[in-house]
Design an enzyme around this catalytic site. Structure first.
Site, PDB file in Angstrom:
ATOM      1  N   HIS A 222       0.431  -1.355   5.398  1.00 29.95           N
ATOM      2  CA  HIS A 222      -0.880  -1.678   5.342  1.00 29.95           C
ATOM      3  C   HIS A 222      -1.347  -1.493   6.722  1.00 29.95           C
ATOM      4  O   HIS A 222      -0.613  -1.560   7.648  1.00 29.95           O
ATOM      5  CB  HIS A 222      -0.962  -3.268   5.044  1.00 29.95           C
ATOM      6  CG  HIS A 222      -2.070  -3.909   4.625  1.00 29.95           C
ATOM      7  ND1 HIS A 222      -3.086  -4.252   5.664  1.00 29.95           N
ATOM      8  CD2 HIS A 222      -2.640  -4.278   3.497  1.00 29.95           C
ATOM      9  CE1 HIS A 222      -4.181  -4.606   5.084  1.00 29.95           C
ATOM     10  NE2 HIS A 222      -3.956  -4.620   3.705  1.00 29.95           N
TER      11      HIS A 222
ATOM     12  N   LYS B  39      -5.283   2.838  -4.194  1.00 32.72           N
ATOM     13  CA  LYS B  39      -5.631   1.810  -3.785  1.00 32.72           C
ATOM     14  C   LYS B  39      -7.186   1.264  -4.216  1.00 32.72           C
ATOM     15  O   LYS B  39      -7.981   2.188  -4.124  1.00 32.72           O
ATOM     16  CB  LYS B  39      -5.554   1.155  -2.486  1.00 32.72           C
ATOM     17  CG  LYS B  39      -5.807  -0.356  -2.165  1.00 32.72           C
ATOM     18  CD  LYS B  39      -5.383  -0.782  -1.037  1.00 32.72           C
ATOM     19  CE  LYS B  39      -5.638  -2.442  -0.617  1.00 32.72           C
ATOM     20  NZ  LYS B  39      -5.225  -2.715   0.973  1.00 32.72           N
TER      21      LYS B  39
ATOM     22  N   ASP C  76       0.877  -1.198   0.046  1.00 34.44           N
ATOM     23  CA  ASP C  76       0.041  -0.038   0.061  1.00 34.44           C
ATOM     24  C   ASP C  76       0.885   1.091   0.219  1.00 34.44           C
ATOM     25  O   ASP C  76       0.428   2.326   0.508  1.00 34.44           O
ATOM     26  CB  ASP C  76      -0.973   0.110   1.222  1.00 34.44           C
ATOM     27  CG  ASP C  76      -2.070  -0.969   1.166  1.00 34.44           C
ATOM     28  OD1 ASP C  76      -2.158  -1.666   0.183  1.00 34.44           O
ATOM     29  OD2 ASP C  76      -2.816  -1.142   2.077  1.00 34.44           O
TER      30      ASP C  76
ATOM     31  N   HIS D  40      -0.468 -13.856   1.383  1.00 40.99           N
ATOM     32  CA  HIS D  40      -1.860 -13.564   1.011  1.00 40.99           C
ATOM     33  C   HIS D  40      -2.190 -14.293  -0.505  1.00 40.99           C
ATOM     34  O   HIS D  40      -2.622 -13.495  -1.424  1.00 40.99           O
ATOM     35  CB  HIS D  40      -1.926 -12.046   0.973  1.00 40.99           C
ATOM     36  CG  HIS D  40      -3.415 -11.621   1.038  1.00 40.99           C
ATOM     37  ND1 HIS D  40      -3.867 -10.409   1.078  1.00 40.99           N
ATOM     38  CD2 HIS D  40      -4.603 -12.431   1.285  1.00 40.99           C
ATOM     39  CE1 HIS D  40      -5.056 -10.275   1.088  1.00 40.99           C
ATOM     40  NE2 HIS D  40      -5.426 -11.304   1.420  1.00 40.99           N
TER      41      HIS D  40
ATOM     42  N   CYS E 184      -3.958  -6.154  -3.611  1.00 38.08           N
ATOM     43  CA  CYS E 184      -2.592  -7.016  -3.148  1.00 38.08           C
ATOM     44  C   CYS E 184      -2.552  -8.492  -3.913  1.00 38.08           C
ATOM     45  O   CYS E 184      -1.616  -8.557  -4.310  1.00 38.08           O
ATOM     46  CB  CYS E 184      -2.388  -6.800  -1.871  1.00 38.08           C
ATOM     47  SG  CYS E 184      -4.098  -7.204  -0.907  1.00 38.08           S
TER      48      CYS E 184
END
Length: 517
Positions: free
Chosen positions: A272, A354, A37, A131, A76
């Protein structure tokens, strides 16, 4: 299950060609530091004046700083998938932002960046945010967890399974949760509560960070998360220590593998949410907690660089620093990040961030430093993280099979600064699909695929704030004169809209954009 995955991997590698026993003496170590981010305007070397990033600024001064480099998506999970596989994530279902108990979305046995480098003689390691899912089906967090990073090409891993704001709030080393007490087994559920831990929804008085939206499930370390978790008390992380823990693991990997070529994928948690800096960084930036964790991130980078210097590895190590998507300020926690910006502009001169289809969603910092090969400077070449697979293959003299990296281009000359030309075009994912070619950018909100808006409350909030309520289904911008994307030319340049729309549709339909000769 173990034999099936190992057999699949062996088969692919056997078909690929002869295994190289070791890289040439000139093969550089490769370190990819992947922030979370971080926006185009968040670093001093990209114009920030309020937040201080001395280590990254020095890295940029020693290397090549890119002005038109991109994550492949404005969120992400798809960016990480594309970086490691060389394939646009929107081509595959289930590659949007994942819950913390999702199955692995990279098929074991396929050629990835670490798998390819492993075949080139590199030792490969993954540290930080993952992730990309783990396991196949329901995960038993109390036993061996597979498949995961080790099944897609990494020799070792020390990871957060998902994100800092999602359960389970534990580290996983290779295939097991770190520090787990077998008498206190972990249970995780994303649909209904488990155990009797307090939640942010029912116990807001126990929170040390209040909520703005979502993030109201199980409380861990005074912070409520997405999803429910019970057990694993001894294994739960402490947010304030996370940057130190991950950086220590990253530098230890370098120490252990200094004698031979290595590839380190260091995916930081910062910046983040939840933004919980170590006390030595809290309040340091003067730009609120988001500025503090940017300065903490800069410290992490400095520790990696200092390790390379101490071991006399810096000259022959290619260090790449970038981010998985553009910036977001309010992303679910009421941490006063927005009112405390103090004039800082996370996306710099760009529009959006984002979740957004605009340039601020995917255009991110990219710094490439390799003192032995790269001359310091600035490059305007169009380049994307999805190109790392084909580019590293060229660097290590590996031939990619036709099925590998279907959207990954060899941009090694641009990365090394020997050519001002990068890729010819780029599909950006965020709020639809966008196409970059030359000076033109086409935004097609109707071209959803996996690139459609993320179906979460926080994404909807961010989209409304960043894009505004009057965004058109099709937009066209001339970035040469309008890099901030303020003047939609779609209605006056119908021919360009038609040409770019046809190209975008062709890329979608053909299933690949890398031509194989």
């Amino acid at each position: 299950m173990r034999s099936r995955f190992s057999t699949a991997t062996a088969l692919v590698l056997a078909l690929w060609g002869t295994t190289v026993s070791g890289a040439d003496d000139v093969s550089p170590n490769i370190v990819v530091i992947y922030a979370d981010d971080l926006g185009y305007g968040d670093l001093g070397c990209y114009g920030a004046t309020q937040v201080k990033t001395p280590n990254l600024d020095r890295l940029a001064a020693r290397g090549l700083r890119f002005t038109d480099a991109h994550a492949s998506a404005a969120t992400c999970t798809p960016s990480r998938y594309a970086l490691l596989t060389g394939e646009y994530a929107w081509r595959q279902k289930g590659t949007n932002i994942l819950p913390g108990d999702a199955s692995l979305i990279i098929k074991p046995g396929r050629i990835t960046v670490p798998a390819m480098l492993k075949q080139a003689g590199y030792t490969t390691g993954c540290v930080g945010k993952w992730h990309l899912g783990l396991g196949e089906g329901p995960i038993d967090w109390n036993s061996e967890i597979r498949p995961g990073p080790l099944e897609v090409g990494f020799d070792s891993s020390f990871i957060l399974p998902a994100t800092g704001d999602r359960v389970p709030c534990v580290y996983v080393k290779d295939r097991r949760v770190v520090g787990l007490d077998p008498k206190d087994p972990i249970r995780v559920d994303y649909l209904q509560p488990v155990g009797d831990d307090p939640t942010g929804r029912l116990n807001p008085d126990q929170l040390k960070i209040k909520l703005s939206h979502g993030h109201d499930n199980t409380i861990v370390n005074g912070i409520s998360r997405i999803g429910y978790m019970a057990g694993g008390k001894a294994a739960r992380w402490v947010d304030e220590d996370m940057a130190d823990v991950l950086t220590r693991e990253a530098t230890a990997f370098i120490d252990r593998n200094q004698a031979h070529p290595f590839f380190l994928y260091f995916a930081t948690h910062d910046v983040h949410v939840p933004r919980v800096p170590h006390p030595r960084f809290a309040g340091k930036s003067g730009c609120g907690v988001r500025g503090d964790v940017i300065e903490e991130l800069d410290w992490c980078v400095g520790e990696v660089l200092a390790t390379l210097d101490r071991l006399k590895l810096a000259d022959n190590t290619l260090v790449l620093f970038s981010s998985d998507n553009g910036p977001v300020v309010d992303d679910g926690y009421a941490d006063d990040a927005e009112p405390m910006l103090n004039g800082h502009r996370p996306a710099g001169p760009l529009r959006g961030g984002k979740y957004s289809p605009y340039e601020g969603g995917t255009r991110v910092p990219l710094i490439a430093c390799w003192p032995a090969k790269i001359k310091p400077g600035i490059s305007d070449a169009l380049i994307c993280q999805i190109d790392l697979l084909a580019t590293f293959a060229a660097l290590t003299k590996r031939n990619l099979p036709q099925e590998a990296g279907p959207d990954s281009f060899d941009v090694l000359p641009a990365l090394l600064g020997t050519s001002p030309v990068g890729r010819d075009h780029l599909v950006e994912q965020g709020g639809g699909l966008s196409l970059r070619q030359g000076k033109w950018k086409l935004i097609s909100r109707q071209a959803n695929g996996q690139g459609g808006p993320v179906a979460t409350k926080k994404a909807a909030v961010a989209k409304k704030k960043k894009n505004g309520p009057s965004a058109s289904a099709v937009e066209l911008f001339d970035l040469a004169v309008d890099p901030a994307e303020t003047n939609n030319l779609a209605s006056s340049h119908l021919e360009e809209v038609e040409q770019l729309s046809r190209l975008l549709e062709r890329i979608r339909q053909e299933g690949r954009s890398r031509l194989v000769h």
